[in-house]
Design a protein around this motif. Structure first.
Motif, PDB file in Angstrom:
ATOM      1  N   LEU A 183       0.840  -1.195   0.000  1.00 41.01           N
ATOM      2  CA  LEU A 183       0.000   0.000   0.000  1.00 41.01           C
ATOM      3  C   LEU A 183       0.880   1.251   0.000  1.00 41.01           C
ATOM      4  O   LEU A 183       0.664   2.184  -0.775  1.00 41.01           O
ATOM      5  CB  LEU A 183      -0.913   0.015   1.226  1.00 41.01           C
ATOM      6  CG  LEU A 183      -2.135  -0.895   1.179  1.00 41.01           C
ATOM      7  CD1 LEU A 183      -2.893  -0.817   2.502  1.00 41.01           C
ATOM      8  CD2 LEU A 183      -3.068  -0.505   0.026  1.00 41.01           C
ATOM      9  N   PHE A 231       0.880   3.832  -3.024  1.00 37.12           N
ATOM     10  CA  PHE A 231       0.360   5.181  -2.745  1.00 37.12           C
ATOM     11  C   PHE A 231       1.420   6.241  -3.065  1.00 37.12           C
ATOM     12  O   PHE A 231       1.098   7.344  -3.476  1.00 37.12           O
ATOM     13  CB  PHE A 231      -0.065   5.307  -1.279  1.00 37.12           C
ATOM     14  CG  PHE A 231      -1.414   4.675  -0.974  1.00 37.12           C
ATOM     15  CD1 PHE A 231      -2.136   3.991  -1.944  1.00 37.12           C
ATOM     16  CD2 PHE A 231      -1.972   4.792   0.294  1.00 37.12           C
ATOM     17  CE1 PHE A 231      -3.373   3.414  -1.658  1.00 37.12           C
ATOM     18  CE2 PHE A 231      -3.210   4.227   0.586  1.00 37.12           C
ATOM     19  CZ  PHE A 231      -3.909   3.542  -0.385  1.00 37.12           C
ATOM     20  N   ASP A 266      -3.450   7.528   5.851  1.00 36.24           N
ATOM     21  CA  ASP A 266      -3.949   7.013   4.571  1.00 36.24           C
ATOM     22  C   ASP A 266      -4.628   5.656   4.659  1.00 36.24           C
ATOM     23  O   ASP A 266      -5.491   5.313   3.854  1.00 36.24           O
ATOM     24  CB  ASP A 266      -2.794   6.948   3.573  1.00 36.24           C
ATOM     25  CG  ASP A 266      -2.187   8.326   3.353  1.00 36.24           C
ATOM     26  OD1 ASP A 266      -1.294   8.717   4.139  1.00 36.24           O
ATOM     27  OD2 ASP A 266      -2.643   9.026   2.437  1.00 36.24           O
ATOM     28  N   ILE A 281      -6.983  -9.779   8.234  1.00 37.12           N
ATOM     29  CA  ILE A 281      -6.400  -8.447   8.337  1.00 37.12           C
ATOM     30  C   ILE A 281      -7.395  -7.488   7.722  1.00 37.12           C
ATOM     31  O   ILE A 281      -7.669  -7.549   6.525  1.00 37.12           O
ATOM     32  CB  ILE A 281      -5.074  -8.366   7.555  1.00 37.12           C
ATOM     33  CG1 ILE A 281      -4.090  -9.403   8.088  1.00 37.12           C
ATOM     34  CG2 ILE A 281      -4.501  -6.962   7.621  1.00 37.12           C
ATOM     35  CD1 ILE A 281      -2.893  -9.625   7.163  1.00 37.12           C
ATOM     36  N   ASP A 282      -7.953  -6.628   8.533  1.00 41.47           N
ATOM     37  CA  ASP A 282      -8.878  -5.632   7.994  1.00 41.47           C
ATOM     38  C   ASP A 282      -8.099  -4.435   7.515  1.00 41.47           C
ATOM     39  O   ASP A 282      -7.216  -3.935   8.210  1.00 41.47           O
ATOM     40  CB  ASP A 282      -9.848  -5.174   9.085  1.00 41.47           C
ATOM     41  CG  ASP A 282     -10.922  -6.203   9.347  1.00 41.47           C
ATOM     42  OD1 ASP A 282     -11.377  -6.827   8.384  1.00 41.47           O
ATOM     43  OD2 ASP A 282     -11.301  -6.368  10.515  1.00 41.47           O
ATOM     44  N   ILE A 283      -8.423  -4.000   6.299  1.00 39.26           N
ATOM     45  CA  ILE A 283      -7.803  -2.792   5.769  1.00 39.26           C
ATOM     46  C   ILE A 283      -8.872  -1.720   5.707  1.00 39.26           C
ATOM     47  O   ILE A 283      -9.905  -1.901   5.061  1.00 39.26           O
ATOM     48  CB  ILE A 283      -7.239  -3.029   4.353  1.00 39.26           C
ATOM     49  CG1 ILE A 283      -6.253  -4.207   4.373  1.00 39.26           C
ATOM     50  CG2 ILE A 283      -6.585  -1.760   3.827  1.00 39.26           C
ATOM     51  CD1 ILE A 283      -5.754  -4.599   2.998  1.00 39.26           C
ATOM     52  N   PHE A 284      -8.615  -0.624   6.399  1.00 35.61           N
ATOM     53  CA  PHE A 284      -9.586   0.463   6.364  1.00 35.61           C
ATOM     54  C   PHE A 284      -9.008   1.687   5.671  1.00 35.61           C
ATOM     55  O   PHE A 284      -7.888   2.118   5.965  1.00 35.61           O
ATOM     56  CB  PHE A 284     -10.021   0.851   7.786  1.00 35.61           C
ATOM     57  CG  PHE A 284     -10.861  -0.209   8.448  1.00 35.61           C
ATOM     58  CD1 PHE A 284     -12.175  -0.402   8.057  1.00 35.61           C
ATOM     59  CD2 PHE A 284     -10.326  -1.012   9.439  1.00 35.61           C
ATOM     60  CE1 PHE A 284     -12.960  -1.392   8.658  1.00 35.61           C
ATOM     61  CE2 PHE A 284     -11.100  -1.994  10.047  1.00 35.61           C
ATOM     62  CZ  PHE A 284     -12.418  -2.191   9.651  1.00 35.61           C
ATOM     63  N   LEU A 285      -9.780   2.182   4.712  1.00 37.28           N
ATOM     64  CA  LEU A 285      -9.507   3.494   4.149  1.00 37.28           C
ATOM     65  C   LEU A 285     -10.622   4.379   4.695  1.00 37.28           C
ATOM     66  O   LEU A 285     -11.516   3.894   5.390  1.00 37.28           O
ATOM     67  CB  LEU A 285      -9.577   3.448   2.611  1.00 37.28           C
ATOM     68  CG  LEU A 285      -8.718   2.368   1.950  1.00 37.28           C
ATOM     69  CD1 LEU A 285      -8.888   2.419   0.431  1.00 37.28           C
ATOM     70  CD2 LEU A 285      -7.254   2.560   2.311  1.00 37.28           C
ATOM     71  N   LYS A 286     -10.590   5.663   4.346  1.00 35.68           N
ATOM     72  CA  LYS A 286     -11.642   6.516   4.915  1.00 35.68           C
ATOM     73  C   LYS A 286     -13.020   6.111   4.383  1.00 35.68           C
ATOM     74  O   LYS A 286     -14.043   6.482   4.945  1.00 35.68           O
ATOM     75  CB  LYS A 286     -11.358   7.993   4.633  1.00 35.68           C
ATOM     76  CG  LYS A 286     -11.441   8.396   3.175  1.00 35.68           C
ATOM     77  CD  LYS A 286     -11.276   9.903   3.055  1.00 35.68           C
ATOM     78  CE  LYS A 286     -11.352  10.328   1.593  1.00 35.68           C
ATOM     79  NZ  LYS A 286     -10.368   9.613   0.735  1.00 35.68           N
ATOM     80  N   ASP A 287     -13.023   5.314   3.340  1.00 40.99           N
ATOM     81  CA  ASP A 287     -14.290   4.995   2.678  1.00 40.99           C
ATOM     82  C   ASP A 287     -15.025   3.781   3.232  1.00 40.99           C
ATOM     83  O   ASP A 287     -16.200   3.577   2.977  1.00 40.99           O
ATOM     84  CB  ASP A 287     -14.019   4.751   1.189  1.00 40.99           C
ATOM     85  CG  ASP A 287     -13.282   5.917   0.575  1.00 40.99           C
ATOM     86  OD1 ASP A 287     -13.902   6.983   0.446  1.00 40.99           O
ATOM     87  OD2 ASP A 287     -12.085   5.763   0.278  1.00 40.99           O
ATOM     88  N   ASN A 288     -14.319   2.928   3.951  1.00 44.76           N
ATOM     89  CA  ASN A 288     -15.008   1.721   4.429  1.00 44.76           C
ATOM     90  C   ASN A 288     -14.928   1.583   5.945  1.00 44.76           C
ATOM     91  O   ASN A 288     -14.883   0.484   6.473  1.00 44.76           O
ATOM     92  CB  ASN A 288     -14.430   0.466   3.734  1.00 44.76           C
ATOM     93  CG  ASN A 288     -12.962   0.235   4.066  1.00 44.76           C
ATOM     94  OD1 ASN A 288     -12.248   1.177   4.368  1.00 44.76           O
ATOM     95  ND2 ASN A 288     -12.533  -1.002   4.003  1.00 44.76           N
ATOM     96  N   PRO A 300     -16.258   1.325   9.620  1.00 40.81           N
ATOM     97  CA  PRO A 300     -17.478   0.681  10.081  1.00 40.81           C
ATOM     98  C   PRO A 300     -18.514   1.682  10.614  1.00 40.81           C
ATOM     99  O   PRO A 300     -18.151   2.761  10.982  1.00 40.81           O
ATOM    100  CB  PRO A 300     -17.027  -0.223  11.215  1.00 40.81           C
ATOM    101  CG  PRO A 300     -15.613   0.088  11.508  1.00 40.81           C
ATOM    102  CD  PRO A 300     -15.100   1.038  10.464  1.00 40.81           C
TER     103      PRO A 300
END
Lengths: 341, 341
Positions: free
Chosen positions: A178, A182, A296, A332-339, A341
């Motif tokens: 990532l 990026f 990010d 492994i959870d990957i979080f961006l600002k869009d997903n 919870p």
DNA sequence: AAAAATCTGATTTACGTACCTCAGCTTTTT
DNA sequence: AAAAAGCTGAGGTACGTAAATCAGATTTTT
């Protein structure tokens, strides 16, 4: 219709009591008879009704969770999830004892494991410190026939029955990909921020990260890891120094629990151009930083899933039942600002 | 010690039979007595032992899964998971009936829902087609008091008890951010590849994707979605045409199940520079494409989790019990080549 | 061959809840 | 005031398994 012990007794031509003796490995059954009963069990495809058996036994599963005393958000969250599980004890037929041990230290953990090995627990879950004395203690727990799962941080294979945590090497590799993607064409230095490289999970994340960096993004320079001991003040100082020393830093990978020290630095003295920042552990603070663009991406492991999975696995092991492997894989959870919870 | 019905009877000064009448809402209890019993239940914090109750009732949960007949890998996987759940029926006290309906079509789905509404199912899970007649049929199921969860694709709120699937708008937004970030400074056109925009989940993914693209990556041009009906041959032809027509395509977002048509095109006629490709659904093919670098990221929803979650929720609803919300949230899995399972 | 030890079967109680029947009580209706 | 209806208690059986007791059968030991 599901076969019951009565069906087996009838089919094998023995009494209920004998079936019970075979099923529960009690003495007092001749070899030939035992075989006959076992054949009947296999032929009918009998499976014990765990709910009925637990009812008859008034069974509760006495489990022990050994947790490090550690005020970082992830460990606090883990503790909260264990407490939530304790709250469900009566419906889940568990009795969960929590043993607190100092973090990152093996003697108290060894003592706790030995207490478990000498006790009547039906299973134990603990956050491993990967040290020889801990491995020995784990071997004693295993020798006592007590199911054992490691939580969050693993212990060298084969000793524990299961590991309820993420693949930290994969997490580090993912962070590196990532980061590299990026950054695109940008050049500069990358600084990894760890808690302590003595902890297996931090070490593995860094190893995975370094490997992919070297392999796929060799135009970027990886600095040695800053070890902030997950201490906000120390992290703040060390990171501040590192940023001053290397004005060309374009990426930060915080692989431990040092976010409370890191985020204020980034927010109060924003760099330009902004570095790509990837963090571990989703908290209110990291979530907010994602939304406002300070960072990010966040890699996360879900403490609730880990605790629930550990309990399911311990129960299954205690009953000698198989586990649904896919269900117990901690992702492994990957979080961006869009997903978020 | 957990209180039992006997404790309530003693505490309320009534007989076991009366407690039973109150607990199971059977007639024959005077208002005042009922209140006394209910107070005792509350005071003692009694919770029914579901395992014992199910044993006494010889209860099985008759559930219905309504699945679209669709040969795409995700739906096949979903079906496999339902079959795995059927294999666990005897231990989980379920009896699962599968009703097949043609995909993307509402009349057969409506008929199936009406059959359920008129039957004795304890719950129903179905892949929703978001159409008015389906909503009406769902309302009839709800009116019949049958718990209902939507699977994979949702139906306008409030009618179903639960949705076991991912947030597709968030998935689209996530794909857009990954796409934009991976592209960096590159300019060009992005083509979304959908199955059919008549399906709510595809439409939502595209909406989320378009929104973030317009908002944060306005230097990229979003082409209208190619609708490939999830048909490999059609996808192959349409995508081929689109790529020829627009040599400046730098990103492809396959948000449906058209990968079997898309991947061969990418592999046989590689573009240069390679476009950023983001896919939905992790399969052997997409996994291999990740590893060999043909594609850059895969968004996935875990069909096994969705099915198991649907069953847990249906059971809880049937018993009037609460669900652990965090446990039932279906997450958007993001896979890079580094964190493949 | 008798005594002891071991094996096996039959039967019973228990777990916590559901559900049934029946008798006796109280309230309401006629 | 008698009849009818409604409420409540007592007691039982059942679900599938565990676990205990005791008697009878078989084998082993003396």
């Amino acid at each position: 219709m599901k076969p019951t012990v009565h069906d087996i007794a009838r089919s094998a031509g023995v009494s209920l009591a004998t079936v019970d003796r075979v099923l529960n490995a009690r003495p007092g059954v001749r070899e030939g008879t035992r075989v006959r009963v076992e054949e009947a069990i296999a032929a009918l495809g009998y499976v014990r009704d765990v709910a009925a058996a637990n009812l008859a036994k008034s069974r509760v599963y006495p489990f022990v969770f050994i947790l490090p005393v550690n005020e970082n958000p992830f460990m606090l969250g883990l503790r909260r999830e264990v407490e939530a599980a304790i709250g469900r004890s009566s419906t889940e037929r568990t009795r969960i004892e929590v043993i607190d041990v100092p973090a990152l230290e093996s003697t108290a953990l060894v003592a706790a494991l030995d207490k478990v090995a000498g006790g009547d627990a039906a299973g134990v879950a603990f956050v491993a410190v990967d040290a020889p004395d801990v491995r020995d203690a784990a071997a004693r727990v295993a020798a006592a026939g007590i199911p054992m799962v490691t939580l969050v941080s693993d212990l060298g294979q084969s000793l524990r029955d299961h590991y309820a945590g993420i693949d930290n090497i994969a997490a580090g590799r993912t962070a590196a990909t990532l980061m590299g993607r990026f950054l695109g064409q940008r050049q500069g230095r990358i600084v990894p921020l760890a808690g302590s490289l003595m902890v297996r999970d931090h070490r593995e994340r860094l190893d995975g990260f370094s490997e992919v960096m070297a392999q796929n993004f060799s135009h970027l320079t990886l600095l040695p890891a800053v070890e902030g001991r997950d201490d906000p003040a120390l992290v703040e100082r060390l990171i501040g120094e590192t940023l001053r020393q290397h004005p060309d830093i374009c990426g930060i990978y915080s692989l431990g629990a040092g976010n409370r020290g890191l985020l204020p630095v980034l927010e109060q003295r924003p760099l330009s151009p902004a570095p790509v920042v990837i963090l571990h552990e989703l908290t209110e603070a990291s979530s907010a930083a994602l939304v406002n663009g300070t960072i990010d991406a966040v890699l996360n492991q879900d403490a609730g899933h880990e605790v629930r999975s550990a309990i399911r696995v311990l129960k299954a092991k205690a009953d000698g039942l198989p586990v649904i492997a896919a269900q117990e894989r901690i992702r492994i959870d990957i979080f961006l600002k869009d997903n978020l919870p």
